[in-house]
Enzyme design. Structure first.
Site, short mmCIF file in Angstrom:
data_model
loop_
_atom_site.label_atom_id
_atom_site.label_comp_id
_atom_site.label_asym_id
_atom_site.label_seq_id
_atom_site.Cartn_x
_atom_site.Cartn_y
_atom_site.Cartn_z
N GLY A 9 11.99 46.77 3.66
CA GLY A 9 12.51 45.85 4.69
C GLY A 9 11.50 45.51 5.78
O GLY A 9 11.73 44.60 6.57
N GLN A 11 8.51 43.82 7.71
CA GLN A 11 8.02 42.44 7.60
C GLN A 11 6.59 42.30 8.09
O GLN A 11 6.18 42.94 9.06
CB GLN A 11 8.94 41.52 8.39
N LEU A 15 0.67 34.84 8.67
CA LEU A 15 -0.57 34.32 9.24
C LEU A 15 -1.11 35.36 10.22
O LEU A 15 -0.40 35.78 11.14
CB LEU A 15 -0.28 32.97 9.93
N ASP A 43 -6.11 41.59 10.98
CA ASP A 43 -6.70 42.16 9.76
C ASP A 43 -8.07 42.74 10.09
O ASP A 43 -8.96 42.04 10.58
CB ASP A 43 -6.85 41.07 8.69
N TYR A 48 -16.39 46.32 8.76
CA TYR A 48 -16.72 45.22 9.67
C TYR A 48 -17.44 45.73 10.92
O TYR A 48 -17.99 44.94 11.69
CB TYR A 48 -15.47 44.42 10.08
N LYS A 77 -9.01 48.71 6.06
CA LYS A 77 -9.43 48.95 4.67
C LYS A 77 -10.37 50.15 4.57
O LYS A 77 -11.26 50.31 5.41
CB LYS A 77 -10.13 47.70 4.11
N HIS A 110 -10.76 48.83 -0.23
CA HIS A 110 -11.47 47.57 0.02
C HIS A 110 -12.07 46.94 -1.26
O HIS A 110 -12.05 45.73 -1.43
CB HIS A 110 -12.58 47.81 1.06
#
Ligand code: A2P
Length: 319
Positions: A9, A11, A15, A43, A48, A77, A110
């Site tokens: 459930g 969410q 975007l 994200d 990174y 990741k 990743h």
């Protein structure tokens, strides 16, 4: 805003803000602008090398009451050098510490490529670990333990093709819930998307705008420039939108999560507004008519290292 709904459930806003290539010094402000604009999905990834700054921005946003932790969906990741079963928890621990969070909403493997613990980017064959040394099933078992412990609410993979997903499915107790892959009109990934959805995985599109700011080493002289394709200009004019908004709306229309990266305040706002851009059937058909195929992030930085145990077929089918 459209949402992906997981089996329990929970969410996930479809975007989100991408942070690959967002430099420390820029990403802090970008995350704050995004949250102020209304983004509720960020994200991230350990590789990174900017998660500390993202974490500082989140801390400020939570501290000032801009948003609550539970209102923001945060993905990160596991880097390739922490694939050994006992290393997976260490990878998450570092990321949680950098992001200054107690848990992630989504944690992804990743790449289906393993490196020795001290290696960030491989330069020679000895930098790698192969599938006998670190079976994907072991890494996945480590991910499942993180989910059971509540440290990662959802778990998934990135850059996995059908074969690699099948390998995980054969031995897993918890099905991967997401596959994050390069996806845009030059690489619509129709078969892989269908396969993922049929097997209970949602799909996230990375490089949705063609990642024009990718590192020089990832650029070839004849790479097409996605944002300059005349069809998108035409559709942008038709909808009084921008080309980037058309590209983002195209993924949303296909029920694919999309994470455009920007560190520019105006473009961060502009990209979010793509959530209310409705493409029609004729637009989708016209975009499907683009037959040119191109993969910007081709994985040769793993497969073409001399002595690498990995080949392109470990990553993807040829386009
Ligand atoms: P910037 O960060 O300066 O906005 P991708 O998400 O495919 O990796 O693409 C990211 C690239 O696209 C970055 O160079 C980013 O630059 C640029 N970009 C992001 N949003 C837009 C936009 N709305 N219009 C044009 N370029 C954009």
């Amino acid at each position: 805003m459209k949402y992906v709904t997981f089996e329990n459930g929970d969410q996930m806003p479809m975007l989100g803000l991408g942070t690959w290539k967002s430099a420390p010094g820029e990403v802090y402000q970008a995350v704050l602008w995004a949250l102020e604009a209304g983004y509720r999905h960020i994200d991230c990834a350990a590789v990174y090398q900017n998660e500390k700054e993202v974490g500082n921005a989140l801390k400020k946003a939570f501290g000032e009451g801009l948003v609550k932790r539970e209102e923001v969906f945060v993905t990160s990741k596991l880097w390739n050098n922490a694939h050994e079963k006992d290393q997976v928890a260490e990878g998450l621990k570092r990321t949680l510490s950098d992001l200054q969070l107690d848990y992630l909403d989504l944690y992804l493997v990743h790449w289906p490529v393993s490196l020795k613990t001290h290696v960030m980017f491989p330069e020679k064959g000895e930098d790698f670990l192969n599938y006998e040394q670190v079976p994907l099933a072991d890494t996945w078992a480590g991910m499942e333990a993180l989910k059971r412990a509540g440290k990662a609410r959802h778990i998934g993979v990135s850059n996995f093709n059908q074969e690699k997903i099948n390998e995980v499915l054969e031995s897993c107790q918890v099905t991967p819930e997401m596959n994050q892959i390069e996806l845009h009109p030059y690489l619509p990934q129709n078969e892989l998307v269908t396969f993922c959805k049929e097997n209970g995985l949602q799909v996230t599109a990375y490089s949705p705008l063609g990642s024009a700011d990718r590192p020089k080493a990832r650029k070839k002289a004849d790479d097409p420039v996605l944002l300059e394709h005349p069809l998108f200009r035409k559709l942008a004019e038709k909808h009084e939108a921008t080309v980037a908004q058309v590209l983002i709306a195209w993924s949303l229309h296909r029920d694919i999560v999309v994470i455009p990266k920007s560190v520019n305040k105006e473009r961060i706002h502009q990209n979010l507004q793509a959530a209310s851009l409705q493409l029609d059937a004729a637009d989708m058909q016209a975009i499907a008519g683009i037959l040119e195929r191109h993969r910007y992030i081709d994985g040769t930085f793993f497969t073409e290292v001399p002595g690498s145990p990995y080949s392109q077929s470990d990553l993807w089918e040829p386009v």
